[in-house]
Write a protein that holds these residues in place. Structure first.
Motif, PDB file in Angstrom:
ATOM      1  N   ARG A 142       0.778  -1.396  -0.100  1.00 33.94           N
ATOM      2  CA  ARG A 142       0.021  -0.053  -0.066  1.00 33.94           C
ATOM      3  C   ARG A 142       0.896   1.155  -0.089  1.00 33.94           C
ATOM      4  NH1 ARG A 142      -3.161  -3.205   3.813  1.00 33.94           N
ATOM      5  NH2 ARG A 142      -2.025  -1.957   5.395  1.00 33.94           N
ATOM      6  N   LEU A 143       2.170   1.129   0.372  1.00 26.73           N
ATOM      7  CA  LEU A 143       2.880   2.354   0.334  1.00 26.73           C
ATOM      8  C   LEU A 143       2.982   3.109  -0.969  1.00 26.73           C
ATOM      9  CD1 LEU A 143       5.954   1.403   2.455  1.00 26.73           C
ATOM     10  CD2 LEU A 143       4.066   2.715   3.264  1.00 26.73           C
ATOM     11  N   PRO A 144       2.747   4.320  -1.126  1.00 27.01           N
ATOM     12  CA  PRO A 144       2.988   4.979  -2.485  1.00 27.01           C
ATOM     13  C   PRO A 144       4.478   5.062  -3.022  1.00 27.01           C
ATOM     14  CG  PRO A 144       2.640   6.647  -0.612  1.00 27.01           C
ATOM     15  CD  PRO A 144       2.612   5.291  -0.027  1.00 27.01           C
ATOM     16  N   GLN A 145       5.448   5.108  -2.329  1.00 29.57           N
ATOM     17  CA  GLN A 145       6.644   5.217  -2.604  1.00 29.57           C
ATOM     18  C   GLN A 145       7.496   4.295  -1.694  1.00 29.57           C
ATOM     19  OE1 GLN A 145       7.789   9.299  -2.895  1.00 29.57           O
ATOM     20  NE2 GLN A 145       8.129   9.646  -0.821  1.00 29.57           N
ATOM     21  N   HIS A 146       8.546   3.805  -2.190  1.00 30.68           N
ATOM     22  CA  HIS A 146       9.806   3.318  -1.366  1.00 30.68           C
ATOM     23  C   HIS A 146      10.028   4.055  -0.052  1.00 30.68           C
ATOM     24  CE1 HIS A 146      13.501   1.287   0.086  1.00 30.68           C
ATOM     25  NE2 HIS A 146      13.362   0.460  -1.003  1.00 30.68           N
ATOM     26  N   PRO A 147       9.893   3.218   1.220  1.00 30.52           N
ATOM     27  CA  PRO A 147      10.173   3.827   2.534  1.00 30.52           C
ATOM     28  C   PRO A 147      11.248   4.875   2.440  1.00 30.52           C
ATOM     29  CG  PRO A 147       9.707   1.637   2.699  1.00 30.52           C
ATOM     30  CD  PRO A 147       9.948   1.869   1.281  1.00 30.52           C
ATOM     31  N   LEU A 148      12.548   4.225   1.838  1.00 29.34           N
ATOM     32  CA  LEU A 148      13.596   5.276   2.022  1.00 29.34           C
ATOM     33  C   LEU A 148      13.491   6.545   1.316  1.00 29.34           C
ATOM     34  CD1 LEU A 148      16.479   5.627   3.004  1.00 29.34           C
ATOM     35  CD2 LEU A 148      17.266   4.480   0.889  1.00 29.34           C
ATOM     36  N   ASP A 149      12.624   6.503   0.101  1.00 26.90           N
ATOM     37  CA  ASP A 149      12.458   8.050  -0.475  1.00 26.90           C
ATOM     38  C   ASP A 149      11.490   8.814   0.349  1.00 26.90           C
ATOM     39  OD1 ASP A 149      13.914   6.846  -2.823  1.00 26.90           O
ATOM     40  OD2 ASP A 149      12.048   6.179  -3.684  1.00 26.90           O
ATOM     41  N   THR A 150      10.528   8.280   1.276  1.00 25.18           N
ATOM     42  CA  THR A 150       9.681   9.020   1.910  1.00 25.18           C
ATOM     43  C   THR A 150      10.493   9.533   2.994  1.00 25.18           C
ATOM     44  OG1 THR A 150       7.847   7.416   1.459  1.00 25.18           O
ATOM     45  CG2 THR A 150       7.613   8.862   3.527  1.00 25.18           C
ATOM     46  N   ILE A 151      11.494   8.952   3.802  1.00 21.75           N
ATOM     47  CA  ILE A 151      12.451   9.298   4.704  1.00 21.75           C
ATOM     48  C   ILE A 151      13.223  10.478   4.003  1.00 21.75           C
ATOM     49  CG2 ILE A 151      14.256   8.650   6.119  1.00 21.75           C
ATOM     50  CD1 ILE A 151      12.742   5.892   6.571  1.00 21.75           C
ATOM     51  N   LEU A 152      13.837  10.118   2.975  1.00 24.37           N
ATOM     52  CA  LEU A 152      14.653  11.042   2.366  1.00 24.37           C
ATOM     53  C   LEU A 152      13.884  12.453   2.007  1.00 24.37           C
ATOM     54  CD1 LEU A 152      17.055   9.068   0.213  1.00 24.37           C
ATOM     55  CD2 LEU A 152      17.626  10.014   2.601  1.00 24.37           C
ATOM     56  N   ASP A 153      12.800  12.376   1.351  1.00 25.79           N
ATOM     57  CA  ASP A 153      11.805  13.538   1.127  1.00 25.79           C
ATOM     58  C   ASP A 153      11.562  14.414   2.517  1.00 25.79           C
ATOM     59  OD1 ASP A 153      11.946  12.696  -1.274  1.00 25.79           O
ATOM     60  OD2 ASP A 153       9.929  12.039  -1.445  1.00 25.79           O
ATOM     61  N   ALA A 154      11.285  13.582   3.378  1.00 32.35           N
ATOM     62  CA  ALA A 154      10.915  14.225   4.826  1.00 32.35           C
ATOM     63  C   ALA A 154      12.099  15.007   5.165  1.00 32.35           C
ATOM     64  CB  ALA A 154      10.440  13.304   5.646  1.00 32.35           C
ATOM     65  N   GLN A 155      13.489  14.674   5.209  1.00 37.69           N
ATOM     66  CA  GLN A 155      14.377  15.040   5.629  1.00 37.69           C
ATOM     67  C   GLN A 155      14.852  16.467   4.763  1.00 37.69           C
ATOM     68  OE1 GLN A 155      17.419  12.012   5.501  1.00 37.69           O
ATOM     69  NE2 GLN A 155      16.909  11.430   7.557  1.00 37.69           N
TER      70      GLN A 155
END
Length: 140
Positions: A96-109
């Motif tokens: 269900r994730l819209p994008q890879h978790p690492l991409d989400t973390i990097l985008d937030a950072q």
């Protein structure tokens, strides 16, 4: 060279380590390693993207054997009901994730860095603009 089979994945201890690695992979977006009794890593749990863009778990042993099919059989027929549900739930969560978790973390950072930079740099820039630009109060 070790060839892994279903029996390598049937114990509750192994199930708990694998489930923990899956959880950590979703949290961090990074590959996780499952240690054996001697502390040596023997299983890599990673998140990959298929040709259609869907995320999935990849389970590779230290001999580069893909063992996801063994894990599925173990979860369905040998693990406790709770562990089976968690295994299935983690797959569903990943799907269900819209994008890879690492991409989400990097985008937030990156967003946080930009917010901090903008707040500090923006204040300094505005101060200089207000005090030293021809449109500012000192040049009116």
């Amino acid at each position: 060279m070790t060839i892994y089979n279903l029996t390598n994945f049937t114990s509750a201890a192994v199930a708990n380590k694998i489930l923990g690695a899956m959880q950590d992979a979703i949290k961090t977006g990074l590959a996780q390693y499952v240690p054996n009794r001697n502390g040596r890593s023997w299983l890599r749990v990673d998140i990959k993207r298929d040709a259609h863009g869907r995320l999935y778990f990849q389970f590779l042993t230290d001999t580069m054997q893909e063992v996801g099919h063994h894990l599925l059989k173990a979860a369905l027929f040998h693990w406790s009901r709770e562990d089976e549900r968690e295994f299935s739930g983690l797959h569903a969560e990943l799907y269900r994730l819209p994008q890879h978790p690492l991409d989400t973390i990097l985008d937030a950072q990156e967003a946080e860095r930009a917010r901090k930079e903008t707040s500090w740099v923006g204040r300094v820039r505005n101060w200089f603009r207000d005090h030293y630009s021809p449109a500012g109060p000192d040049f009116a």
